[in-house]
Design an enzyme around this catalytic site. Structure first.
Site, PDB file in Angstrom:
ATOM      1  N   ARG B  58       0.813  -1.218   0.000  1.00 18.78           N
ATOM      2  CA  ARG B  58       0.000   0.000   0.000  1.00 18.78           C
ATOM      3  C   ARG B  58       0.844   1.265   0.000  1.00 18.78           C
ATOM      4  O   ARG B  58       0.356   2.335  -0.369  1.00 18.78           O
ATOM      5  CB  ARG B  58      -1.010  -0.031   1.155  1.00 18.78           C
ATOM      6  CG  ARG B  58      -2.164  -1.016   0.894  1.00 18.78           C
ATOM      7  CD  ARG B  58      -3.189  -0.958   2.005  1.00 18.78           C
ATOM      8  NE  ARG B  58      -2.622  -1.279   3.297  1.00 18.78           N
ATOM      9  CZ  ARG B  58      -2.623  -2.491   3.855  1.00 18.78           C
ATOM     10  NH1 ARG B  58      -3.193  -3.504   3.236  1.00 18.78           N
ATOM     11  NH2 ARG B  58      -2.068  -2.679   5.021  1.00 18.78           N
ATOM     12  N   GLU B  95       3.088  -6.895  13.628  1.00 16.57           N
ATOM     13  CA  GLU B  95       2.007  -6.996  14.606  1.00 16.57           C
ATOM     14  C   GLU B  95       1.518  -8.435  14.763  1.00 16.57           C
ATOM     15  O   GLU B  95       1.118  -8.853  15.836  1.00 16.57           O
ATOM     16  CB  GLU B  95       0.858  -6.106  14.118  1.00 16.57           C
ATOM     17  CG  GLU B  95       0.073  -5.404  15.184  1.00 16.57           C
ATOM     18  CD  GLU B  95      -0.925  -4.449  14.538  1.00 16.57           C
ATOM     19  OE1 GLU B  95      -1.900  -4.116  15.186  1.00 16.57           O
ATOM     20  OE2 GLU B  95      -0.712  -4.091  13.361  1.00 16.57           O
TER      21      GLU B  95
END
Lengths: 171, 171
Positions: B58, B95
């Protein structure tokens, strides 16, 4: 300026027998990216465009750039598992394997005129799959743009929309 | 215009417990992308910039857009196996798992001032890995830009460069 000078050919990537055309060098040169942008904009001038669809992942390098220059929005056409929330998906065959593309279900593509963008057209499997997803969402692909076309693979024949390419290679 | 209105929050993506911040809607609105561009350009005005590094995937939506607006080139910082030819790679924790980033070995990053761009800063693992790759290549990360920052995860503390974010979330 000759855009061909900015493409690096790398043998046996991603699998043996494929002579990969790499746009990495092109990206590092502002004048080359600017020429891609200018040429793309010239090619799509005849069309009324509502949205740009960028193909995962190198299509993203150009989809927002062209959308912003046109003053329209864009959206991502992503590989499996990459888009959050509800999606519409379709499987396709590519030069070396099978994959799946998705668009977000809550995208309003109905009656929208869409330009698809990717870095490269090979067998046309990816762009055809993207066309089908748009068509299923009741949008219209008015044209597709790629930097590089591998003409010997006849990807154009597989597509419903007109593809415009800037660089053509026989192998 | 409030950019927060263009972010969709999607629970349990990509794994259970993560409230994913999706920029898909933002991308479809030209005025929102244009505001991101304008705000990013304002934030990096103090820096002398040679190249923009976009993070897979992205980050690519903004790296060429900002590079073109600045009149500089860009390059891709990609996940494992995605870049052809010789690469420099580094592993990192994110994460939800472990991954690896690469840059092309033949990129000339030495003594270059680089801005990194991604859509989101979470724990900072990805951007820190990118910083390390640039540092290993003898380039300098003068700043990093993200659209969204998850402030509670303190990603900023992990980074050597100053991160600028447009939207801040507590969860």
């Amino acid at each position: 300026m000759n855009l061909y000078d900015y493409i690096e050919e790398i043998p046996d990537f991603p699998v043996k027998g494929i002579l990969f055309k790499d746009i990495s060098l092109l990206l590092t040169k502002n004048e080359a990216v600017n020429k891609v942008k200018t040429d793309f904009l010239k090619l799509i001038k005849p069309y009324q465009v509502d949205l740009i669809g960028g193909l995962d992942a190198r299509g993203f390098l150009f989809s927002t750039l062209i959308a912003d220059a046109l003053g329209v929005g864009s959206f991502m056409i992503r590989k499996e598992g990459k888009l959050p929330g509800g999606v519409i998906s379709k499987e396709y065959e590519l030069e070396y394997g099978v994959s799946k593309l998705s668009v977000k279900k809550n995208l309003d593509l109905k009656n929208k005129n869409i330009i698809l963008i990717d870095d490269l057209l090979a067998t046309g499997g990816t762009l055809r799959c993207a066309e089908d997803l748009i068509s299923f969402s009741k949008g219209t692909v008015v044209s597709s743009l790629v930097v590089i076309e591998l003409v010997a693979l006849s990807g154009k024949d597989k597509l419903n929309s007109t593809v415009h390419s800037l660089l053509k290679y026989d192998t």
